[in-house]
Design a protein around this motif. Structure first.
Motif, PDB file in Angstrom:
ATOM      1  N   ILE B  20       0.761  -1.076   0.442  1.00  0.00           N
ATOM      2  CA  ILE B  20      -0.038   0.460   0.345  1.00  0.00           C
ATOM      3  C   ILE B  20       0.771   1.947  -0.426  1.00  0.00           C
ATOM      4  O   ILE B  20       1.639   1.376   1.097  1.00  0.00           O
ATOM      5  CB  ILE B  20      -1.083   0.311   1.346  1.00  0.00           C
ATOM      6  CG1 ILE B  20      -2.060  -0.834   1.554  1.00  0.00           C
ATOM      7  CG2 ILE B  20      -1.989   1.319   1.262  1.00  0.00           C
ATOM      8  CD1 ILE B  20      -2.736  -1.017   2.046  1.00  0.00           C
ATOM      9  N   ILE B  21       0.704   1.839  -1.181  1.00  0.00           N
ATOM     10  CA  ILE B  21       1.403   3.171  -1.041  1.00  0.00           C
ATOM     11  C   ILE B  21       0.940   4.291  -1.096  1.00  0.00           C
ATOM     12  O   ILE B  21      -0.482   4.676  -2.127  1.00  0.00           O
ATOM     13  CB  ILE B  21       2.581   3.147  -2.728  1.00  0.00           C
ATOM     14  CG1 ILE B  21       3.011   2.341  -2.159  1.00  0.00           C
ATOM     15  CG2 ILE B  21       2.997   5.062  -2.398  1.00  0.00           C
ATOM     16  CD1 ILE B  21       3.773   1.400  -4.517  1.00  0.00           C
ATOM     17  N   ASN B  22       0.396   4.999   0.220  1.00  0.00           N
ATOM     18  CA  ASN B  22      -0.756   6.319   0.082  1.00  0.00           C
ATOM     19  C   ASN B  22       0.197   8.087  -0.241  1.00  0.00           C
ATOM     20  O   ASN B  22       1.760   7.947  -0.926  1.00  0.00           O
ATOM     21  CB  ASN B  22      -0.141   6.786   1.519  1.00  0.00           C
ATOM     22  CG  ASN B  22      -1.244   5.972   2.684  1.00  0.00           C
ATOM     23  OD1 ASN B  22      -2.028   4.584   1.491  1.00  0.00           O
ATOM     24  ND2 ASN B  22       0.054   5.044   3.277  1.00  0.00           N
ATOM     25  N   CYS B  23      -0.527   8.460  -0.610  1.00  0.00           N
ATOM     26  CA  CYS B  23      -0.033   9.977  -1.165  1.00  0.00           C
ATOM     27  C   CYS B  23      -1.720  11.145  -0.534  1.00  0.00           C
ATOM     28  O   CYS B  23      -2.617  10.370  -0.494  1.00  0.00           O
ATOM     29  CB  CYS B  23      -0.154   9.541  -2.474  1.00  0.00           C
ATOM     30  SG  CYS B  23      -0.040  11.627  -3.494  1.00  0.00           S
ATOM     31  N   ALA B  24      -0.567  12.360   0.121  1.00  0.00           N
ATOM     32  CA  ALA B  24      -1.578  13.169   0.045  1.00  0.00           C
ATOM     33  C   ALA B  24      -1.767  14.400  -1.029  1.00  0.00           C
ATOM     34  O   ALA B  24      -0.614  14.327  -1.161  1.00  0.00           O
ATOM     35  CB  ALA B  24      -1.643  13.652   1.608  1.00  0.00           C
ATOM     36  N   TYR B  25      -2.878  14.716  -1.105  1.00  0.00           N
ATOM     37  CA  TYR B  25      -2.478  16.033  -1.809  1.00  0.00           C
ATOM     38  C   TYR B  25      -3.082  17.458  -1.121  1.00  0.00           C
ATOM     39  O   TYR B  25      -4.499  17.305  -0.095  1.00  0.00           O
ATOM     40  CB  TYR B  25      -3.708  15.654  -3.173  1.00  0.00           C
ATOM     41  CG  TYR B  25      -4.714  16.069  -2.865  1.00  0.00           C
ATOM     42  CD1 TYR B  25      -5.473  13.878  -2.913  1.00  0.00           C
ATOM     43  CD2 TYR B  25      -6.163  16.402  -3.238  1.00  0.00           C
ATOM     44  CE1 TYR B  25      -6.433  13.562  -2.306  1.00  0.00           C
ATOM     45  CE2 TYR B  25      -7.152  17.013  -2.986  1.00  0.00           C
ATOM     46  CZ  TYR B  25      -7.787  14.975  -3.278  1.00  0.00           C
ATOM     47  OH  TYR B  25      -9.165  14.472  -3.371  1.00  0.00           O
ATOM     48  N   SER B  26      -3.317  18.455  -1.981  1.00  0.00           N
ATOM     49  CA  SER B  26      -3.886  19.574  -1.056  1.00  0.00           C
ATOM     50  C   SER B  26      -4.590  20.548  -1.747  1.00  0.00           C
ATOM     51  O   SER B  26      -5.143  21.743  -0.918  1.00  0.00           O
ATOM     52  CB  SER B  26      -2.339  20.429  -0.445  1.00  0.00           C
ATOM     53  OG  SER B  26      -1.113  20.757  -1.711  1.00  0.00           O
ATOM     54  N   ASN B  27      -4.281  20.584  -2.714  1.00  0.00           N
ATOM     55  CA  ASN B  27      -5.640  21.565  -3.704  1.00  0.00           C
ATOM     56  C   ASN B  27      -7.137  20.782  -3.790  1.00  0.00           C
ATOM     57  O   ASN B  27      -6.923  19.669  -4.467  1.00  0.00           O
ATOM     58  CB  ASN B  27      -5.135  21.261  -5.239  1.00  0.00           C
ATOM     59  CG  ASN B  27      -5.703  21.956  -6.329  1.00  0.00           C
ATOM     60  OD1 ASN B  27      -7.020  22.819  -5.721  1.00  0.00           O
ATOM     61  ND2 ASN B  27      -4.980  22.023  -7.477  1.00  0.00           N
ATOM     62  N   SER B  28      -7.582  21.391  -2.974  1.00  0.00           N
ATOM     63  CA  SER B  28      -9.433  20.440  -3.109  1.00  0.00           C
ATOM     64  C   SER B  28      -9.859  20.217  -4.435  1.00  0.00           C
ATOM     65  O   SER B  28     -11.127  19.665  -4.504  1.00  0.00           O
ATOM     66  CB  SER B  28      -9.797  21.269  -1.702  1.00  0.00           C
ATOM     67  OG  SER B  28      -9.900  22.829  -2.162  1.00  0.00           O
TER      68      SER B  28
END
Lengths: 114, 115
Positions: B20-28
């Motif tokens: 499992i590789i995770n990613c967060a983004y900030s542009n709603s």
């Protein structure tokens, strides 16, 4: 399958030389892109083009120019190569418009400036 | 400014396990996401994409999950194989001033599959 071809995989150039990196795509894509990839900095957009003869600056355009004379071909030009332009350069293409279209990459061109 | 980032820079898994590789983004306003795989010395290869009107999409041995509430997406690889060893990038697809979509990339996660 989409094919994005970068003609030169490995180049060694001298400081001050003019360098051309060529890219061709065979899927009639409107958009084409040039990125550079450096350790710790990830992929950074240099220039992109959304139509023949159209171009827009990306995040790091300084020291580079581009040419899009034909839809399938997008060239990256280093007018006077410098050692800090040693990097891996990636060309990419995608369809224009829509909610989002997949961007396909070439295999990369490794440039060393000595 | 907007950014797309990954939680972990490296991940090691045993062959046959799930990754499992995770990613967060900030542009709603992000509405389209892509996962790429990049093997050493090669260009990024498209794996799977997902649009914001979905929360899950499955491919061959891969599943992408999107949680818009917390602005997070993940890539799940089933029965990880040695050939899966690579750097994995998430990317958010955004519209530029010229209406040509660009990608904003995460920094990447190095997946290593252990024998």
């Amino acid at each position: 399958d989409v094919k994005v071809t970068q003609s030169s995989r490995y180049l060694v150039k001298r400081t001050g030389e003019k360098v051309f990196l060529e890219c061709v795509q065979d899927m009639d894509h409107e958009n084409m892109f040039w990125y550079r990839q450096d350790p710790g900095l990830g992929l950074r957009l240099i220039y992109f083009s959304y139509d023949v003869k159209m171009k827009e600056k990306g995040d790091i355009p300084e020291g580079y120019s581009v040419s899009r004379e034909k839809k399938e071909r997008f060239s990256l030009i280093l007018e006077s190569a410098s050692t800090n332009q040693t990097s891996m350069y990636l060309c990419a293409s995608s369809l224009f418009g829509g909610q989002g279209n997949t961007i396909y990459f070439g295999e990369g061109s490794w440039l060393t400036v000595v | 400014g907007e950014s797309v980032g990954l939680h972990l820079p490296t991940l090691s898994v045993q062959e046959g396990d799930n990754s499992i590789i995770n990613c967060a983004y900030s542009n709603s306003a992000s509405d389209y996401f892509i996962w790429y795989k990049q093997e050493s010395g090669k260009g990024p290869q498209f794996i799977i994409d997902i649009r914001s009107n979905m929360d899950k999409r499955q491919g061959q041995r891969v599943t992408v999950l999107l949680n818009k509430t917390v602005k997070h997406l993940s890539l799940q690889i089933a029965a990880t194989q040695p050939g899966d060893s690579a750097v994995y990038f998430c990317a958010e697809n955004s519209i530029s001033s010229g209406s040509a979509r660009q990608l904003t990339f995460g920094s990447g996660t190095q997946l290593t599959v252990l024998p």
